[in-house]
Design a protein around this motif. Structure first.
Motif, PDB file in Angstrom:
ATOM      1  N   PRO A  12      52.013 -15.411 110.961  1.00  0.00           N
ATOM      2  CA  PRO A  12      53.453 -15.471 111.277  1.00  0.00           C
ATOM      3  C   PRO A  12      53.917 -14.272 112.106  1.00  0.00           C
ATOM      4  N   LYS A  13      54.838 -14.542 113.012  1.00  0.00           N
ATOM      5  CA  LYS A  13      55.416 -13.452 113.799  1.00  0.00           C
ATOM      6  C   LYS A  13      56.131 -12.509 112.846  1.00  0.00           C
ATOM      7  N   PHE A  14      55.920 -11.205 113.084  1.00  0.00           N
ATOM      8  CA  PHE A  14      56.568 -10.217 112.241  1.00  0.00           C
ATOM      9  C   PHE A  14      56.939  -8.992 113.059  1.00  0.00           C
ATOM     10  N   GLU A  15      57.904  -8.274 112.551  1.00  0.00           N
ATOM     11  CA  GLU A  15      58.269  -6.958 113.066  1.00  0.00           C
ATOM     12  C   GLU A  15      58.341  -6.047 111.860  1.00  0.00           C
ATOM     13  N   GLY A  16      57.945  -4.828 112.042  1.00  0.00           N
ATOM     14  CA  GLY A  16      58.000  -3.894 110.940  1.00  0.00           C
ATOM     15  C   GLY A  16      57.787  -2.485 111.434  1.00  0.00           C
ATOM     16  N   ILE A  17      57.549  -1.616 110.470  1.00  0.00           N
ATOM     17  CA  ILE A  17      57.227  -0.233 110.791  1.00  0.00           C
ATOM     18  C   ILE A  17      56.014   0.168 109.969  1.00  0.00           C
TER      19      ILE A  17
ATOM     20  N   GLU B 263      62.739  -2.467 102.288  1.00  0.00           N
ATOM     21  CA  GLU B 263      64.137  -2.132 102.020  1.00  0.00           C
ATOM     22  C   GLU B 263      64.314  -1.193 100.825  1.00  0.00           C
ATOM     23  N   ASN B 264      63.212  -0.676 100.273  1.00  0.00           N
ATOM     24  CA  ASN B 264      63.339   0.158  99.089  1.00  0.00           C
ATOM     25  C   ASN B 264      62.586   1.473  99.284  1.00  0.00           C
ATOM     26  N   LYS B 265      63.324   2.532  99.504  1.00  0.00           N
ATOM     27  CA  LYS B 265      62.742   3.843  99.785  1.00  0.00           C
ATOM     28  C   LYS B 265      61.897   4.348  98.614  1.00  0.00           C
TER      29      LYS B 265
ATOM     30  N   VAL C 121      57.068  -4.829 106.451  1.00  0.00           N
ATOM     31  CA  VAL C 121      57.524  -5.894 107.347  1.00  0.00           C
ATOM     32  C   VAL C 121      59.005  -6.179 107.129  1.00  0.00           C
ATOM     33  N   LYS C 122      59.731  -6.247 108.240  1.00  0.00           N
ATOM     34  CA  LYS C 122      61.153  -6.584 108.225  1.00  0.00           C
ATOM     35  C   LYS C 122      61.305  -8.051 107.830  1.00  0.00           C
TER      36      LYS C 122
END
Length: 186
Positions: free
Chosen positions: A41-46, A106-108, A130-131
């Protein structure tokens, strides 16, 4: 009359449970399972160093080993040492090892826990948060087996879903990777 009412009530409950069970076991939403040849699946993240990352990362290597884990998964954490060893041993063949940590975007606090786990296990391969998105969530949030470890080719296609539970399986993995690289070079 009371006996008939009791039987009808029991039958109604049974029918309700059967319909509920059928609804819960119906086909999963499109894209929740990947088979050989499917696109990841296409993904964006850091990555955990703060660099943006997406599916383009697959293009640089003939094979990427992608492990999908979460911080509460003992089996996932146990697999990390094996993945680190594979990462080091296959670096000269341009095989990439990466992981997606599902519970960190989303959770530091959880991301800090994940970083501690990685440090304790001596992990240096790339880890990604992953966003959330419709396409990536359709697959990632519906996984039921962990760790899930995939072989992905440079076109982003799934080659295989692998298990690394024994040295015999790792040897099989190395053989499969050698075959993939050999076929790519033909």
């Amino acid at each position: 009359m009371k006996n008939i009412y009791s039987k009808i009530s029991k039958l109604s409950i049974i029918l309700f449970l059967v319909f509920t069970l059928v609804a819960c076991t119906s086909k999963a939403p499109e894209g929740t399972q990947l088979s050989t040849g499917d696109s990841f699946p296409k993904f964006e993240g850091i990555d955990f160093k703060g660099n943006p990352i997406n599916n383009e990362v697959f293009k640089d290597s003939p094979v990427t080993i992608m492990s999908i884990w979460f911080t509460g998964c003992k089996g996932c954490i146990d697999e990390m040492e094996t993945l680190q060893k594979i990462s080091e041993e296959l670096k000269d063949k341009n095989v990439k090892v990466m992981s997606i940590c599902l519970d960190t975007y989303e959770n530091k606090n959880i991301k800090e826990d994940a970083q501690k786990i990685l440090k304790t296990k001596g992990v240096t391969y790339t880890n990604i948060a992953v966003k959330p998105s419709e396409e990536s969530d359709a697959y990632l949030k519906n996984l039921t087996a962990f760790p899930t470890t995939l072989l992905i080719d440079r076109d982003g296609k799934v080659i295989d879903n692998i298990s690394l539970g024994s040295q015999e399986k790792v040897d099989e993995l190395y053989k499969k990777i050698d075959e993939i690289i050999e076929n790519e070079n033909k």
